[in-house]
Design an enzyme around this catalytic site. Structure first.
Site, PDB file in Angstrom:
ATOM      1  N   ASP B 355      12.529  17.773  -5.787  1.00 23.90           N
ATOM      2  CA  ASP B 355      13.305  17.843  -4.564  1.00 23.90           C
ATOM      3  C   ASP B 355      12.904  16.694  -3.627  1.00 23.90           C
ATOM      4  O   ASP B 355      11.716  16.416  -3.452  1.00 23.90           O
ATOM      5  CB  ASP B 355      13.013  19.201  -3.899  1.00 23.90           C
ATOM      6  CG  ASP B 355      13.825  19.427  -2.658  1.00 23.90           C
ATOM      7  OD1 ASP B 355      15.062  19.476  -2.775  1.00 23.90           O
ATOM      8  OD2 ASP B 355      13.227  19.567  -1.575  1.00 23.90           O
ATOM      9  N   GLU B 392      15.490  13.844  -7.360  1.00 23.98           N
ATOM     10  CA  GLU B 392      16.531  13.807  -6.339  1.00 23.98           C
ATOM     11  C   GLU B 392      16.148  12.599  -5.493  1.00 23.98           C
ATOM     12  O   GLU B 392      15.243  12.682  -4.661  1.00 23.98           O
ATOM     13  CB  GLU B 392      16.530  15.094  -5.506  1.00 23.98           C
ATOM     14  CG  GLU B 392      17.682  15.144  -4.524  1.00 23.98           C
ATOM     15  CD  GLU B 392      17.575  16.319  -3.539  1.00 23.98           C
ATOM     16  OE1 GLU B 392      18.620  16.838  -3.158  1.00 23.98           O
ATOM     17  OE2 GLU B 392      16.463  16.701  -3.155  1.00 23.98           O
TER      18      GLU B 392
END
Lengths: 103, 722
Positions: B355, B392
């Protein structure tokens, strides 16, 4: 109920009867009994669990211990476990190590 | 030669006594709590602490049963290590109490009034049953526990499916089966997900990517629903409390402390079904938040080591959540690496999706590093050697690295540009034919010199509209999140097909269904790794909410009634996935070059428009066709058919001229999003050998192969029809 474990061997079928709570404090006793059954050359292990009130994490691991101690060729059946005990065995995935059988 | 007597270790007995506890100097490695013969070895690092104590609780007790201060001789370097004998592991909870300076301007925030969670805790109690209100006066909320890592894996190991062959399915452990319609024995749990493995297998995905499963607190969201007044949750879980512990509230057996076993059983069973497990991991920030946040662990152990701080000692906020983990500090690098190794070695995890991964390449002062040591270390680590690493590749402070995330030949990226291009093209925006071609070819413009597996292609993910909402809403509708619809992305590239929200119009509904199929057709025929959001295959809606991080209810949960209600869409997705698995030409690792590299007479990829071999790159054009030559499949190493994919984003139908196939071959219809889809391998031959009528807002997939007997039959029937 105080923990109690009894072993009977009949014609190479070992039966272990459990009473009370199988947890970290009692698992050792159960392991020793499984060891005796394995030592006697049992080809089937039946664990009578009708009077087993509670199975903790350590208790569950005992079932895996039994599987590993007895070897893959030995059928291990847990008979008559109460629904909460059987459910815990299934949800945590330990039913792959043993057969859960109704009484 | 004599055999040394190895029967007994000589360090299995205590040397000291602290109160009633028998102890001895421990081993500094590994960190955390490790069962050893006769006891438990505890090891914790703190550079700035003046004293350190081990705090022991009986399970669930309000007050500690003992506090054992580490004697000075138990400290090596700045690591405190002690073995404590005779503990009952099942009834033990532990933590640490670190005393030291409180001087925020210098980065120190020690607080001897707090019991700290072990950063390396393998198990956490305190939130065993999802959503249950705790005693907020509890002095220690997230309680470290000792675990026996003795799971019986049998012969299991990570699957090592080649990255280019993956079809990823992004899902949430709780949301997947929490809905009553799931009919599993333990809804919302690892065990519940395990019961749905047959569904995943039938769908054809071979990788599940799970939203965070590291222990977090679903109750750390202070907001309430503005209408009902009900509590809102931290449902997604992007706020990690403990990095080595699986979320107990996701386990039906969590109340018994068996979450590790239940999760491992899930992984083992998924592997048996040929499905890999990728975890969404959040190393960019922690649940401790900013200065106002709770002190859980890191802040009280070594604040300035674990967090990026401004020169004045305040928290940098590159994550948008209050704090930023200091990922390239050597101690933190070691922590992250140990954590990932733990999940691969102990849980057989196949890969990780990081993330806001751009934060992982920032220096302690926030500057992006050209050669970030953490990323390099992860790329070359022996345990992680075959683990999928997916970034990401952006963060909340404007660092956007899609295409240039430091990758060391190992990292893949969520391709945000793919998502935006495909969405915009399919909704009918002009000027995108050229970029769509580039995206379908694996985005070689972004990933030159890397394989096409560098690109994780997706159209939807947990963050944003679902697929059904993407074609049903022009605007987000996040009022239920309690922020006056100000949260969530505004730039969704969505189109409601003529009406906002649910529609009774059959025209609108049919168009939406077609648009969903068009998007999925592009996704599943593009080069790169496709990722599908769970529920999109059955048209799951969130009623236009594009940020359901806090919605633990029907808005987020997978409604299994949709499996029957939207059986047509589900059937289409299953077929498209099966088609992808059947055609290696779509899963080639090398980027296509547009040239003939195997002497087939056809380029590996060719582009077409309404006229064959004449793509129209003009701004006004909304039609693109791609042909892949099967002889080039997997760089020419395996044989495959020709595949032709045409997408018409125009509001009018078009007659497409099809490229000619080699002698003896003809085009067969696999799928037309406006009409039908055929079983893989049983596609009927086309009526007209070189023309196809493609409807408005539609896509078609054709297979070029040798005409077989059935085809001759079809041809005859077609002939009779003329």
């Amino acid at each position: 109920m105080a923990f109690d474990v009894r072993l009977r061997i009949n014609d190479k079928v070992a039966t272990i009867e459990l009473k009370g709570e199988l947890d970290a404090s009692t698992a050792g006793e159960f392991h020793e009994t499984v060891g005796k059954a394995a030592g006697a050359g049992a080809v089937e292990l039946v664990i009578r669990a009708e009077q087993l009130g509670y199975l903790s994490s350590a208790g569950l691991r005992s079932l895996v211990f039994a599987r590993q101690k007895m070897g893959d060729g030995v059928r291990i059946a847990v008979v008559g476990a109460s629904e909460p005990v059987a459910r815990t065995i299934r949800l945590a995935g330990f039913d792959h190590s043993i057969d859960l059988v109704d009484a | 030669m004599t055999t040394p007597d190895m029967r007994e270790r000589i360090d299995g007995f205590p040397t000291h006594r602290i109160g009633p506890y028998r102890v001895r100097a421990g081993r500094p490695f590994p960190y955390g709590a490790t069962p050893v013969p006769g006891g438990v070895n505890f090891s914790v690092y703190s550079d700035g602490a003046t004293t350190m104590s081990l705090v022991l609780f009986e399970r669930g007790a309000a007050q500690p049963s003992a506090e054992l201060e580490f004697p000075p001789e138990f400290c090596i370097g700045s690591v405190y290590a002690m073995t404590v004998f005779g503990l009952d592991l099942e009834n033990l909870e532990y933590g640490f109490r670190a005393d030291g300076p409180f001087d925020p301007a210098r980065g120190d925030r020690f607080d001897a009034g707090k019991v700290l969670s072990d950063p390396y805790a393998r198990l956490i109690s305190g939130r065993e049953v999802w959503g249950t209100e705790p005693d907020w006066d509890n002095i220690y909320h997230y309680r470290s526990q000792v675990v026996n890592d003795d799971f019986d894996w049998g012969g299991d190991q990570p699957l090592r499916i080649p990255a280019e062959d993956l079809v990823i399915y992004e899902t949430h452990v709780r949301g997947f089966t929490r809905h009553p319609s799931s009919r599993v024995s333990a809804p919302g749990t690892y065990a519940g997900l395990r019961e749905k493995i047959p569904y995943l297998r039938d769908l054809g995905v071979n990788c599940v990517e799970l939203l965070p499963v590291f222990e977090f607190d679903e109750l750390d969201n202070p907001r309430t629903d503005p209408v009902s007044g009900e509590r809102l949750y931290n449902y997604w879980g992007y706020n990690t409390v403990s990095f080595f512990a699986p979320k107990a509230g996701y386990a039906a057996t969590g109340p018994f402390g068996m979450q590790a076993d239940e999760f491992k059983t899930l992984v083992k069973e998924l592997h048996k079904a040929g499905i890999e497990v990728v975890l969404d991991v959040v190393f960019n920030h922690t649940a401790e938040g900013n200065e106002q946040g709770p002190t859980i662990s890191f802040r009280g152990l070594d604040n300035a080591t674990y967090y990026m701080l401004t020169p004045r000692g305040e928290y940098y906020n590159f994550s948008g959540t209050g704090n930023t983990v200091n990922c390239n500090h050597p101690v933190v690098r070691d922590f992250v690496l140990s954590c990932l190794r733990h999940w691969v070695a102990e849980y057989h995890i196949d890969g990780f999706r990081f993330d806001l991964a751009a934060i992982l390449d920032r220096a302690p002062d926030g500057t992006p590093l050209p050669n970030p040591p953490l990323l390099e270390q992860l790329a070359h680590d022996p345990i992680l050697r075959h683990t999928k690493l997916i970034a990401e590749a952006w963060d909340a402070a404007g660092l956007y690295q899609v295409g240039n995330f430091p990758n060391y030949g190992r990292w893949s990226e969520w391709n945000g540009k793919y998502r935006d291009t495909v969405r915009r093209f399919v909704k009918g925006e002009p000027g995108l034919v050229g970029e769509l071609a580039t995206r379908m070819a694996g985005s070689p413009d972004l990933y030159q010199g890397r394989t096409s597996s560098a690109s994780v292609n997706f159209i939807t993910a947990h963050d944003g509209f679902t697929l059904a909402d993407l074609v049903s809403y022009n605007d987000k509708h996040n009022e239920a999140n309690g922020e006056n619809n100000n949260d969530g992305a505004d730039d969704n590239n969505s189109w409601n097909c003529g009406e906002e929200g649910p529609s009774a119009s059959s025209h609108v509904r049919e168009l939406r269904l077609r648009q969903m199929k068009n998007l999925l057709t592009i996704l599943l025929t593009s080069q790169g790794i496709p990722m599908i959001l769970a529920g999109d295959e059955v048209g799951r809606t969130q009623l236009g909410n594009n940020n359901t991080y806090c919605q633990d209810n029907e808005l987020s949960w997978f409604d299994w009634g949709l499996v029957d209600a939207n059986a047509e869409l589900l059937g289409f997705v299953r077929s498209m996935i099966a088609f992808r698995h059947a055609h290696p030409v779509l899963r080639t690792s090398d980027h296509p070059t547009g040239t003939d590299r195997v002497g087939s007479g056809y380029p590996d990829v060719s582009w077409h428009g309404v006229r064959a071999w004449a793509p129209d790159w003009a701004d006004h054009c909304r039609v693109l066709a791609m042909m892949r030559c099967g002889r080039h499949a997997k760089s020419g190493s395996v044989a495959d058919d020709h595949v032709y994919v045409a997408v018409n984003a125009h509001w009018e139908a078009h007659d497409l001229e099809l490229p000619a196939l080699p002698e003896g071959q003809r085009w067969h219809l696999f799928a037309d999003t406006g009409t039908t889809v055929h079983p893989v391998g049983a596609e009927p031959g086309l009526q007209h050998p070189w023309r196809y009528h493609l409807g408005a807002h539609s896509a078609v997939v054709l297979v070029g192969r040798t005409a077989d007997r059935d085809d001759h039959q079809t041809q005859k029937e077609n002939h009779r029809g003329f």
